[in-house]
Write an enzyme that holds these catalytic residues in place. Sequence first.
Site, PDB file in Angstrom:
ATOM      1  N   TYR A 108     100.036 -27.872  28.236  1.00 31.73           N
ATOM      2  CA  TYR A 108      99.531 -28.526  29.442  1.00 31.73           C
ATOM      3  C   TYR A 108      98.306 -27.771  29.926  1.00 31.73           C
ATOM      4  O   TYR A 108      98.327 -26.541  29.997  1.00 31.73           O
ATOM      5  CB  TYR A 108     100.608 -28.533  30.524  1.00 31.73           C
ATOM      6  CG  TYR A 108     100.161 -29.131  31.844  1.00 31.73           C
ATOM      7  CD1 TYR A 108      99.899 -30.496  31.958  1.00 31.73           C
ATOM      8  CD2 TYR A 108     100.011 -28.331  32.976  1.00 31.73           C
ATOM      9  CE1 TYR A 108      99.502 -31.043  33.176  1.00 31.73           C
ATOM     10  CE2 TYR A 108      99.614 -28.877  34.195  1.00 31.73           C
ATOM     11  CZ  TYR A 108      99.361 -30.233  34.292  1.00 31.73           C
ATOM     12  OH  TYR A 108      98.966 -30.774  35.491  1.00 31.73           O
ATOM     13  N   ASP A 158      93.901 -20.970  27.316  1.00 37.34           N
ATOM     14  CA  ASP A 158      94.353 -21.334  28.656  1.00 37.34           C
ATOM     15  C   ASP A 158      95.429 -20.336  29.044  1.00 37.34           C
ATOM     16  O   ASP A 158      96.591 -20.476  28.667  1.00 37.34           O
ATOM     17  CB  ASP A 158      94.885 -22.772  28.661  1.00 37.34           C
ATOM     18  CG  ASP A 158      95.374 -23.189  30.044  1.00 37.34           C
ATOM     19  OD1 ASP A 158      95.479 -22.313  30.925  1.00 37.34           O
ATOM     20  OD2 ASP A 158      95.667 -24.385  30.233  1.00 37.34           O
ATOM     21  N   LYS A 180      97.050 -19.430  38.716  1.00 37.94           N
ATOM     22  CA  LYS A 180      98.328 -18.938  39.217  1.00 37.94           C
ATOM     23  C   LYS A 180      98.242 -17.513  39.787  1.00 37.94           C
ATOM     24  O   LYS A 180      97.835 -17.369  40.919  1.00 37.94           O
ATOM     25  CB  LYS A 180      99.398 -19.133  38.146  1.00 37.94           C
ATOM     26  CG  LYS A 180      99.536 -20.655  37.842  1.00 37.94           C
ATOM     27  CD  LYS A 180     100.745 -21.096  37.105  1.00 37.94           C
ATOM     28  CE  LYS A 180     100.884 -22.609  37.185  1.00 37.94           C
ATOM     29  NZ  LYS A 180     100.423 -23.366  36.037  1.00 37.94           N
TER      30      LYS A 180
HETATM   31  C1  LIG Z   1      99.611 -24.714  35.810  1.00 38.76           C
HETATM   32  C2  LIG Z   1      98.777 -24.841  34.609  1.00 38.76           C
HETATM   33  C3  LIG Z   1      97.520 -25.485  34.628  1.00 38.76           C
HETATM   34  C4  LIG Z   1      97.038 -26.270  35.795  1.00 38.76           C
HETATM   35  O1  LIG Z   1      96.840 -25.504  36.924  1.00 38.76           O
HETATM   36  P1  LIG Z   1      96.853 -26.220  38.370  1.00 38.76           P
HETATM   37  O2  LIG Z   1      96.480 -25.104  39.295  1.00 38.76           O
HETATM   38  O3  LIG Z   1      98.225 -26.750  38.563  1.00 38.76           O
HETATM   39  O4  LIG Z   1      95.833 -27.294  38.318  1.00 38.76           O
HETATM   40  C5  LIG Z   1      96.738 -25.419  33.504  1.00 38.76           C
HETATM   41  N1  LIG Z   1      97.153 -24.777  32.405  1.00 38.76           N
HETATM   42  C6  LIG Z   1      98.341 -24.166  32.343  1.00 38.76           C
HETATM   43  C7  LIG Z   1      98.733 -23.437  31.097  1.00 38.76           C
HETATM   44  C8  LIG Z   1      99.200 -24.197  33.434  1.00 38.76           C
HETATM   45  O5  LIG Z   1     100.411 -23.639  33.349  1.00 38.76           O
END
Ligand SMILES: *Cc1c(COP(=O)(O)O)cnc(C)c1O
Length: 424
Positions: free
Chosen positions: A144, A239, A267
Amino acid sequence: MERPKSEAAFAEAQKYIPGGVDSPVRALSAVGTTPIVAERAEGPYIWDVDGNRYTDLCMSWGVFLLGHNQKDVTRAAEAAVRRGSSFGMCTAGETRLAKLVNAAMPSMERLRFVNSGTEATMSAIRVARGFTGRDTLVKFEGCYHGHADHLLVSAGSAVANLRRASSAGVPEDFTRHTVCLPYNDTATFSKYMAESGDGVAAVIVEPVACNMGVVPPKPGFLETLRRETERHGAVLIFDEVITGFRLTSGGAQRLYGIRPDMTCVGKIVGGGFPAAAFGGRAEIMGMLAPSGPVYQAGTLSGNPVAMAAGEATLSRLSDQAVYDMHNERCERFFRKVESVLAHKKDVRVNHVGSMFTIFFNSDEVVDFATSARSDKPRFAKYFNNMLERGFYVSPSQFEGNFISLTHDDNILDALAVAIDESVE
Ligand SMILES: *Cc1c(COP(=O)(O)O)cnc(C)c1O
């Protein structure tokens, strides 16, 4: 555990907010429970509006490694907000946090702050496309990267190259340039790159997948991504929105010893406030306006309150020894859980560092296909059994759980007992 006030608050929310939530997974529909409406949090605990206390293992989806409401972070944010919560001008705090991020992840030679992980990945991909002059984006099924149109793509069938939007409202045209391949499948990736690599702008990956449950990379997978992208002049984007500042002080890239061209963090980096960042090689990041032709901007980007909370957080996390100790404690906990669950042939514990997922699955979970075969009704029962025992685990089979520095040995012992009973 009774939750009349949560129920009333959620009923009211549904009148104004679609589904009563600002992010779908909060609705707890996957586990058949009415949402819990939170009131306050501290350390490993959240209290709901009914006064129930939960030991939290979701930790705002991995935001809080230091624990909820950590006092240095809260104090820094309070001080910042008193000075003014946004200026629409440069602040020194942005540079201080950028320096901390760069020190932790030297591959982020230049970086820019945005407000969410979604924005970070979206912007990184645009820069990579601008830099390479190519369009194709390769992602992996089950990873994701936020909710941008061209990322809401899943493999359409056994034919990995066939793609379709995983959300309504995404024109097929927007998904045309996204190729979705199976995670951990080195052979399929190498074959794709051999055939089409010269058209690939970027390959984006969660170096440890956390959004199909925790799924570690197989040995050689990340190395192959690095080698093939380099060979074909494509940009490798890690990511690390979850894994950054979570697995080691330098994220997954330090743990696995791979230097990506670009990285996204989120995060943890905002200390509980809306902040994320994307960055990478100076020549790639130099493509961004105002120095280059790739446009990207944000009214609240680099927000001073978020920068202050991020700085207070990363200052506490710059020492690798903090991670070594924490990951060791988590390792002891996982060994205990694994031994308790050893007789269960249809339960698996995937874990890396302080992240874990308990899969109700008789097969090893190595990618989206294996993860998707997990027993979701059984997970729902497990979630509710945990909740009755006062533990709030991430409310979906396909999410990670996050152990913070405030989850001490006593809490982890109690957690192991609760898991044993709840699985049973
Ligand atoms: C949470 C998450 C996102 C998206 O971040 P948001 O702040 O919710 O837009 C993107 N990549 C990864 C791996 C994530 O866990």
